[in-house]
Structure formats: structure tokens, C-alpha cells
Scaffold this motif. Structure first.
Motif, PDB file in Angstrom:
ATOM      1  N   GLU A  62     161.252  31.364  13.817  1.00 51.74           N
ATOM      2  CA  GLU A  62     162.028  31.628  12.605  1.00 51.74           C
ATOM      3  C   GLU A  62     161.854  33.070  12.160  1.00 51.74           C
ATOM      4  N   GLU A  63     160.603  33.542  12.175  1.00 49.04           N
ATOM      5  CA  GLU A  63     160.315  34.927  11.790  1.00 49.04           C
ATOM      6  C   GLU A  63     160.989  35.920  12.729  1.00 49.04           C
ATOM      7  N   ALA A  64     161.132  35.536  13.996  1.00 48.87           N
ATOM      8  CA  ALA A  64     161.750  36.410  14.987  1.00 48.87           C
ATOM      9  C   ALA A  64     163.266  36.262  15.029  1.00 48.87           C
ATOM     10  N   HIS A  65     163.812  35.387  14.177  1.00 46.02           N
ATOM     11  CA  HIS A  65     165.256  35.106  14.162  1.00 46.02           C
ATOM     12  C   HIS A  65     165.722  34.704  15.573  1.00 46.02           C
TER      13      HIS A  65
ATOM     14  N   GLN B 179     155.408  40.913  18.958  1.00 42.27           N
ATOM     15  CA  GLN B 179     153.956  40.702  18.991  1.00 42.27           C
ATOM     16  C   GLN B 179     153.573  40.036  20.300  1.00 42.27           C
TER      17      GLN B 179
ATOM     18  N   GLN C 179     152.587  26.420  15.793  1.00 39.91           N
ATOM     19  CA  GLN C 179     153.053  27.631  15.100  1.00 39.91           C
ATOM     20  C   GLN C 179     154.394  28.126  15.632  1.00 39.91           C
TER      21      GLN C 179
ATOM     22  N   ASN D   6     158.716  38.301  18.352  1.00 42.60           N
ATOM     23  CA  ASN D   6     158.862  39.234  17.237  1.00 42.60           C
ATOM     24  C   ASN D   6     158.050  40.515  17.487  1.00 42.60           C
TER      25      ASN D   6
ATOM     26  N   LYS E 240     157.603  28.357  13.332  1.00 48.59           N
ATOM     27  CA  LYS E 240     157.487  29.421  12.330  1.00 48.59           C
ATOM     28  C   LYS E 240     157.627  30.804  12.988  1.00 48.59           C
ATOM     29  N   LEU E 241     157.002  30.984  14.126  1.00 43.19           N
ATOM     30  CA  LEU E 241     157.105  32.265  14.838  1.00 43.19           C
ATOM     31  C   LEU E 241     158.546  32.552  15.240  1.00 43.19           C
TER      32      LEU E 241
ATOM     33  N   GLY F 120     164.048  38.920  20.284  1.00 41.75           N
ATOM     34  CA  GLY F 120     163.104  38.233  19.400  1.00 41.75           C
ATOM     35  C   GLY F 120     161.999  37.546  20.172  1.00 41.75           C
TER      36      GLY F 120
END
Length: 102
Positions: free
Chosen positions: A97-100, A77, A91, A75, A94-95, A16
Motif C-alpha cells: 500500500e505504501e509503495a502504491h 527499500q 507486513q 518502495n 501495508k508495504l 514500487g
């Protein structure tokens, strides 16, 4: 170069948060510390401590147009380097969290 590119892409895909780093680099330490401070579960590879580190760094430059370390992916990116990560400090939760990756 193809083997190094495949290895780098595999590390990016499997983690992640992936940090391509060098053990002596103060910017790498700062980036890893910021990620740790945010509770990130991340994988780091120290390019100066692996046999194919130079080839991986060349492959990353081809993939991202960035030769310097740290070279950070969240993630899958490309985030950039330490200054890019520091700029996106707010950020990061949030980043992650999105990437677990928490």
C-alpha cells in the motif's frame, strides 16, 4: 559496473516493487508467488535471461551486500531475499500500500 548499477537503481526507482530474479530459482518463484498472492503489481527481471544480468547481480551485491536472488525492493527499500519476504508476510499488504503497488 557503473552502467549496471545505474540500470539497477533505475529499475528500483521506477517500480514500487522490484524483484531481481533468476528464471530457474525456486526461491525466486516462491517470492513472486507470495507477491502475486497479495495482489502486488511488481516488476521482475530474470538476471539469467538478460545480457547484463551478471553485471547487475554484481552491482546489487555492491549496493545491498546480498549476492543471492531473489533480491527484493519495495518502495525503494531493500527487503532482502525470499526468506526475508516470507518472514515479513504479515507486513506485505501495508508495504504494498505504501509503495502504491496494489
Amino acid at each position: 559496473m557503473d552502467a549496471a548499477k545505474t540500470k539497477a537503481q533505475g529499475l528500483i526507482d521506477e517500480n514500487g516493487v522490484m524483484v531481481f530474479s533468476k528464471s530457474y530459482c525456486p526461491y525466486c518463484r516462491a517470492a513472486k508467488q507470495l507477491l502475486s498472492d497479495n495482489g502486488a503489481k511488481f516488476q521482475a527481471i530474470e538476471l539469467d535471461q538478460v545480457d547484463d544480468g551478471a553485471a547487475i547481480q554484481d552491482a546489487l551485491e555492491e549496493m545491498t551486500n546480498q549476492r543471492s536472488v531473489p533480491n527484493i525492493f519495495i518502495n525503494k527499500q531493500h527487503i532482502g531475499g525470499n526468506s526475508d519476504l516470507q518472514f515479513r508476510k504479515k507486513q506485505i499488504p501495508k508495504l504494498l500500500e505504501e509503495a502504491h503497488a496494489l
